[in-house]
Design a protein around this motif. Structure first.
Motif, mmCIF file in Angstrom:
data_model
loop_
_atom_site.group_PDB
_atom_site.id
_atom_site.type_symbol
_atom_site.label_atom_id
_atom_site.label_comp_id
_atom_site.label_asym_id
_atom_site.label_seq_id
_atom_site.Cartn_x
_atom_site.Cartn_y
_atom_site.Cartn_z
ATOM 1 N N UNK A 210 58.916 -15.102 -0.850
ATOM 2 C CA UNK A 210 58.709 -15.372 0.584
ATOM 3 C C UNK A 210 57.864 -16.625 0.812
ATOM 4 N N UNK A 211 57.147 -17.053 -0.222
ATOM 5 C CA UNK A 211 56.287 -18.237 -0.083
ATOM 6 C C UNK A 211 57.020 -19.546 -0.372
ATOM 7 N N UNK A 212 58.287 -19.448 -0.805
ATOM 8 C CA UNK A 212 59.006 -20.661 -1.202
ATOM 9 C C UNK A 212 59.330 -21.550 -0.009
ATOM 10 N N UNK A 213 59.189 -22.845 -0.223
ATOM 11 C CA UNK A 213 59.650 -23.831 0.749
ATOM 12 C C UNK A 213 61.171 -23.955 0.628
ATOM 13 N N UNK A 214 61.847 -24.559 1.606
ATOM 14 C CA UNK A 214 63.295 -24.758 1.483
ATOM 15 C C UNK A 214 63.623 -25.442 0.163
ATOM 16 N N UNK A 215 64.655 -24.926 -0.513
ATOM 17 C CA UNK A 215 65.061 -25.507 -1.792
ATOM 18 C C UNK A 215 64.251 -25.013 -2.976
ATOM 19 N N UNK A 216 63.239 -24.180 -2.715
ATOM 20 C CA UNK A 216 62.350 -23.735 -3.795
ATOM 21 C C UNK A 216 62.966 -22.646 -4.672
ATOM 22 N N UNK A 217 62.404 -22.503 -5.868
ATOM 23 C CA UNK A 217 62.909 -21.508 -6.827
ATOM 24 C C UNK A 217 61.758 -20.640 -7.331
ATOM 25 N N UNK A 218 62.005 -19.342 -7.361
ATOM 26 C CA UNK A 218 61.066 -18.413 -8.000
ATOM 27 C C UNK A 218 61.690 -17.944 -9.316
ATOM 28 N N UNK A 219 60.972 -18.125 -10.398
ATOM 29 C CA UNK A 219 61.472 -17.694 -11.705
ATOM 30 C C UNK A 219 60.882 -16.322 -12.008
ATOM 31 N N UNK A 220 61.753 -15.324 -12.089
ATOM 32 C CA UNK A 220 61.294 -13.955 -12.411
ATOM 33 C C UNK A 220 61.211 -13.851 -13.928
ATOM 34 N N UNK A 221 60.123 -14.372 -14.474
ATOM 35 C CA UNK A 221 60.014 -14.477 -15.938
ATOM 36 C C UNK A 221 59.538 -13.180 -16.576
ATOM 37 N N UNK A 222 58.562 -12.530 -15.938
ATOM 38 C CA UNK A 222 57.994 -11.319 -16.519
ATOM 39 C C UNK A 222 57.969 -10.176 -15.525
ATOM 40 N N UNK A 223 57.700 -9.002 -16.055
ATOM 41 C CA UNK A 223 57.784 -7.793 -15.215
ATOM 42 C C UNK A 223 56.640 -6.863 -15.585
ATOM 43 N N UNK A 242 63.783 -21.909 5.716
ATOM 44 C CA UNK A 242 63.920 -21.027 4.544
ATOM 45 C C UNK A 242 65.231 -21.280 3.789
ATOM 46 N N UNK A 243 65.832 -22.446 4.004
ATOM 47 C CA UNK A 243 67.162 -22.708 3.438
ATOM 48 C C UNK A 243 67.111 -22.901 1.920
ATOM 49 N N UNK A 244 68.187 -22.467 1.257
ATOM 50 C CA UNK A 244 68.432 -22.813 -0.151
ATOM 51 C C UNK A 244 67.335 -22.371 -1.103
ATOM 52 N N UNK A 245 66.731 -21.246 -0.820
ATOM 53 C CA UNK A 245 65.730 -20.731 -1.752
ATOM 54 C C UNK A 245 66.424 -19.814 -2.753
#
Ligand SMILES: NC(=O)c1ccc[n+]([C@@H]2O[C@H](COP(=O)([O-])OP(=O)(O)OC[C@H]3O[C@@H](n4cnc5c(N)ncnc54)[C@H](OP(=O)(O)O)[C@@H]3O)[C@@H](O)[C@H]2O)c1
Length: 307
Positions: A210-223, A242-245
């Motif tokens: 939810x904190x990503x800027x447009x075009x941003x990526x969150x990498x779900x690396x660990x759990x 919120x586009x293209x996240x």
């Protein structure tokens, strides 16, 4: 040779056993294992191993025999290695040269053993976010082995590093490593970020997205939290703000180039891997049986060889 083997009847589910020497394939080196530092993945994998299997993904040591195909480090070289086929908690192991890197002689085996899985994961994750120069980058779970390296690599890449760590006692240390902001939870982070590396999952991943800027990526690396992710309605409804996240999954072993990356990290004396808790490898089962906790530093097990 001696190796830790899965044995459900023993404390920690492990028994130190006399097992046959490994027989390398043509693309594999035979290495003497000097040290290994168990990863969360190693511990999680223990439950599904069959009795007699040797656990352990990564470590450091010295090449006993080069690969028969002539590629990779040569006999006598100090190396770091990983192989998700396990078999690492042993005096000797066979590893593919595509997962082995030469390391400087003057870097300790214990330090080197901390690098393969966590530091290479951090390097790959930071690179996956593209140029982070001058951009805000969120690292959630920054006190762990992956997060600690990610903070340093992102900072040296020119990012404005926003670190999240639940342990307030580690916040000053994270600032010392290069974090520009440190928070106890993603709930406290204000403003948008260009990218996020999340080691925790659950609500932290939902908020990181939810904190990503447009075009941003969150990498779900660990759990590490072991928790479900529930995205509220609207999380994926895009408008200009919120586009293209995107959220992307991550698997360390999915790309080539590991030897070059591990060699870079092994030679990097500025990388701060944090305090190490060095123990004889005969203590592995007791440590696993006690819950595999970190106490005075990252546990590293050292193998004493007679030769
Ligand atoms: N996908 C891949 O290829 C790949 C590769 C490497 C690692 N991983 C995964 O990445 C994760 C981190 O690995 P690591 O080696 O860095 O582990 P680690 O050294 O054990 O660190 C775990 C981190 O998670 C934090 N943490 C644990 N439980 C938490 C919770 N319930 N809430 C908030 N924070 C919590 C810890 O905080 P404290 O310091 O406060 O305990 C620490 O910062 C693991 O899930 C691991 O399996 C995946």
């Amino acid at each position: 040779m001696l190796a830790w083997t899965k044995n459900a009847q023993e404390p920690g589910g492990l028994a130190l056993a006399d097992v046959p020497e490994p027989t390398p394939r043509p693309d594999e080196l035979l290495v003497r294992v000097d040290a290994f530092a168990p990863n969360p993945g190693d511990l999680a994998a223990l439950a599904s191993l069959s009795d007699g299997a040797i656990p352990g993904w990564d470590g450091s040591g010295v090449v006993i025999e080069a690969a028969a195909d002539g590629l990779g480090p040569q006999a006598g070289e100090r190396v770091v290695f990983l192989s998700l086929a396990a078999r690492g908690w042993a005096e000797h192991r066979a590893v593919p040269h595509t997962m082995t890197a030469s390391a400087p002689r003057d870097v300790s085996p214990e330090r080197l053993a901390t690098l393969p899985v966590p530091a290479t994961s951090a390097l790959r994750a930071v690179r996956r976010l593209g140029s982070v120069l001058g951009r805000r980058m969120l690292i959630v779970g920054a006190t762990g082995a992956v997060g600690r390296v990610a903070v340093q690599l992102a900072a040296r890449s020119g990012a404005h590093v926003v670190a999240v760590a639940r342990d307030g006692g580690q916040h000053e240390e994270l600032r010392r490593l290069g974090a520009h902001e440190v928070h106890g939870t993603t709930e406290a982070v204000e403003g948008r970020v260009h990218g996020a590396i999340d080691l925790i999952g659950g609500d932290e991943l939902v908020r990181a997205y939810s904190l990503l800027a447009p075009g941003g990526t969150a990498i779900a690396l660990g759990h590490a939290a072991g928790a479900d992710e529930h995205f509220p309605y609207g999380a994926f409804v895009a408008d200009p703000a919120t586009a293209d996240r995107s959220i992307t999954s991550f698997f360390l072993g999915s790309e080539p180039g590991l030897p070059e990356e591990m060699a870079y990290l092994a030679a990097d004396r500025d990388l701060d891997v944090g305090p190490l808790d060095i123990r004889p490898w005969t203590e592995v089962a007791d440590w696993v049986a006690s819950g595999g906790a970190r106490t005075s530093g990252r546990p590293v097990f050292r193998i004493a060889h007679d030769d």
